[in-house]
Design a protein around this motif. Sequence first.
Motif, mmCIF file in Angstrom:
data_model
loop_
_atom_site.group_PDB
_atom_site.id
_atom_site.type_symbol
_atom_site.label_atom_id
_atom_site.label_comp_id
_atom_site.label_asym_id
_atom_site.label_seq_id
_atom_site.Cartn_x
_atom_site.Cartn_y
_atom_site.Cartn_z
ATOM 1 N N GLU A 413 0.823 -1.208 0.000
ATOM 2 C CA GLU A 413 0.000 0.000 0.000
ATOM 3 C C GLU A 413 0.859 1.260 0.000
ATOM 4 N N LYS A 414 2.028 1.170 0.637
ATOM 5 C CA LYS A 414 2.885 2.351 0.733
ATOM 6 C C LYS A 414 3.714 2.573 -0.523
ATOM 7 N N TRP A 415 4.223 1.499 -1.108
ATOM 8 C CA TRP A 415 5.216 1.647 -2.170
ATOM 9 C C TRP A 415 4.705 1.364 -3.570
ATOM 10 N N LEU A 416 3.558 0.740 -3.697
ATOM 11 C CA LEU A 416 3.051 0.413 -5.022
ATOM 12 C C LEU A 416 1.882 1.311 -5.392
ATOM 13 N N PRO A 417 1.784 1.726 -6.640
ATOM 14 C CA PRO A 417 0.655 2.577 -7.086
ATOM 15 C C PRO A 417 -0.591 1.729 -7.353
ATOM 16 N N LEU A 418 -1.176 1.218 -6.266
ATOM 17 C CA LEU A 418 -2.268 0.262 -6.413
ATOM 18 C C LEU A 418 -3.511 0.868 -7.049
ATOM 19 N N ASP A 419 -3.679 2.171 -6.967
ATOM 20 C CA ASP A 419 -4.871 2.804 -7.533
ATOM 21 C C ASP A 419 -4.660 3.288 -8.958
ATOM 22 N N SER A 420 -3.534 2.953 -9.559
ATOM 23 C CA SER A 420 -3.226 3.403 -10.922
ATOM 24 C C SER A 420 -3.666 2.360 -11.945
ATOM 25 N N GLN A 421 -4.248 2.834 -13.036
ATOM 26 C CA GLN A 421 -4.607 1.917 -14.108
ATOM 27 C C GLN A 421 -3.367 1.331 -14.779
ATOM 28 N N TRP A 422 -2.282 2.087 -14.776
ATOM 29 C CA TRP A 422 -1.042 1.562 -15.350
ATOM 30 C C TRP A 422 -0.543 0.357 -14.564
ATOM 31 N N PHE A 423 -0.751 0.393 -13.241
ATOM 32 C CA PHE A 423 -0.361 -0.761 -12.436
ATOM 33 C C PHE A 423 -1.234 -1.963 -12.785
ATOM 34 N N MET A 424 -2.528 -1.738 -12.970
ATOM 35 C CA MET A 424 -3.408 -2.833 -13.384
ATOM 36 C C MET A 424 -3.006 -3.346 -14.769
ATOM 37 N N PHE A 425 -2.583 -2.440 -15.639
ATOM 38 C CA PHE A 425 -2.112 -2.832 -16.965
ATOM 39 C C PHE A 425 -0.916 -3.774 -16.851
ATOM 40 N N GLY A 426 0.027 -3.436 -15.953
ATOM 41 C CA GLY A 426 1.194 -4.301 -15.752
ATOM 42 C C GLY A 426 0.829 -5.646 -15.154
ATOM 43 N N VAL A 427 -0.052 -5.644 -14.137
ATOM 44 C CA VAL A 427 -0.486 -6.899 -13.535
ATOM 45 C C VAL A 427 -1.229 -7.754 -14.562
ATOM 46 N N GLY A 428 -2.019 -7.097 -15.408
ATOM 47 C CA GLY A 428 -2.738 -7.831 -16.445
ATOM 48 C C GLY A 428 -1.795 -8.552 -17.393
ATOM 49 N N TRP A 429 -0.706 -7.891 -17.790
ATOM 50 C CA TRP A 429 0.256 -8.540 -18.688
ATOM 51 C C TRP A 429 0.990 -9.687 -18.000
#
Length: 455
Positions: A413-429
């Motif tokens: 929660e502190k270090w990762l941009p969990l609310d960013s769509q770009w982060f979801m894009f990376g997790v999706g890949w």
Amino acid sequence: MTWDQQDPYQQNPYQQNPYQQSYNGYDYDPYGGRQQYAEDTYTQAPHETTPMPLVERQPVPEPRPVSEPEPTAAATAVGSRSAGRNGRAQPTAPSTETADAREPDPNPRPKPPARDRYFDTLRAVALIRVVTYHTFGWAWCGMVFPSMGVMFGLAGTLMAKSLERPAPKVVRSRLRRLLPPFWFWGFFVVLAMLIHDWMPGWQIVYWIVPFGDPPGNAWGEQAWEILWYLRTYLWFVLLSPPLLWIFRKAPVPVLLLSLVPILVLNFVWSGPDNRFGSALWDLSTYLFCWILGFAHRDGVLRRMKPALVIVGSLAAVGYGGWYAFSHQADFGTYDLDENPLAQAFWSAGFVMLLMWAKAYFTIDFRRLTRHRKLDRTVTIFNARAVTIYLWHEIALVLAVPLIDQMWNVPAFEKWLPLDSQWFMFGVGWILIAVFVVACGWVEDVAAKKKPKLLP
């Protein structure tokens, strides 16, 4: 020595360079190898009258008598090419083949790519654009790169090439490659919807052969709504033999007339409101792109005047863009995916420029093989195209609850941009990569190849 200085075909000084269009009675076809004349003879050209300089040969010790082996087919072919190059037979050492087998070349030359890397790269970019659009929902994505039009154009080119063989065999091969990955993916989707209170009717047969849109419930809609592409591709495969026959009767008129169905559906008759009507709209939207693939394969684009192609393409793109922006009130957006007529014309002009540039400038992206990691990525995308397309929506769906669980870890929660769509894009890949490894082998089985985790 740089790449450009190396010639991978200089291992045999008498071997023909395949990138030379014509040499000693051969015409080279970059897709099918050299085409040999009916009479395979090698004669000295009339202008080759200068005798070869005589070189004094040094005496060599007489070899021990050994039983001379029968010449192999490869050695005979090399000898015949040696004689044909200079018009006279050239002596060859009897132990050359044995020496080559015993001492391999320490600096092997890279072989030219068997596939067209230009088309492979376009297909990889199209898949990346599809995942990007389904992640962010950007309406302008389709205008930057109309991925569906590009993919139908590439498929049309490959289909025209395959139809050099008997049509029934080609159609069976396409169905065999498409349906097993679809069945494997559909088993999990249908099972999940059944668990979530879905009660299917007789329409479940479309989950076996998707001639129409397969049914489903709202819970699994995000997973199965992408199946329109497989349904449209399937119909194009079945219609390709007669379409190609008609196209070759009058190539340019048929290519231009392929835009008429979408105009009729948009301005005259909207078609039935059922599965057939939905399929009719999609077929009409991408019919020009599919036949454009025929035109590229048959050399029609290469023979057309550049000015005519460029003006026609820009006119189609301009009309598609104008229609998309001028009818935002009707569709609620300028997104091409929501506006079939705008999609048809924008894709037609865009894909025509890509295909014409390939044919006119002979673009092949051979230099891509210099970058091994990038070339490897393009290879994986093309060998697992169906897997990536089918499973990418499920990967994006699973990325959401996975990220929700990360909020429970204070460090994340502190270090990762969990609310960013770009982060979801990376997790999706990352999840797409997992599906490629776990499920991609089905494409190998469908193609009658040895299953591999990665191609």
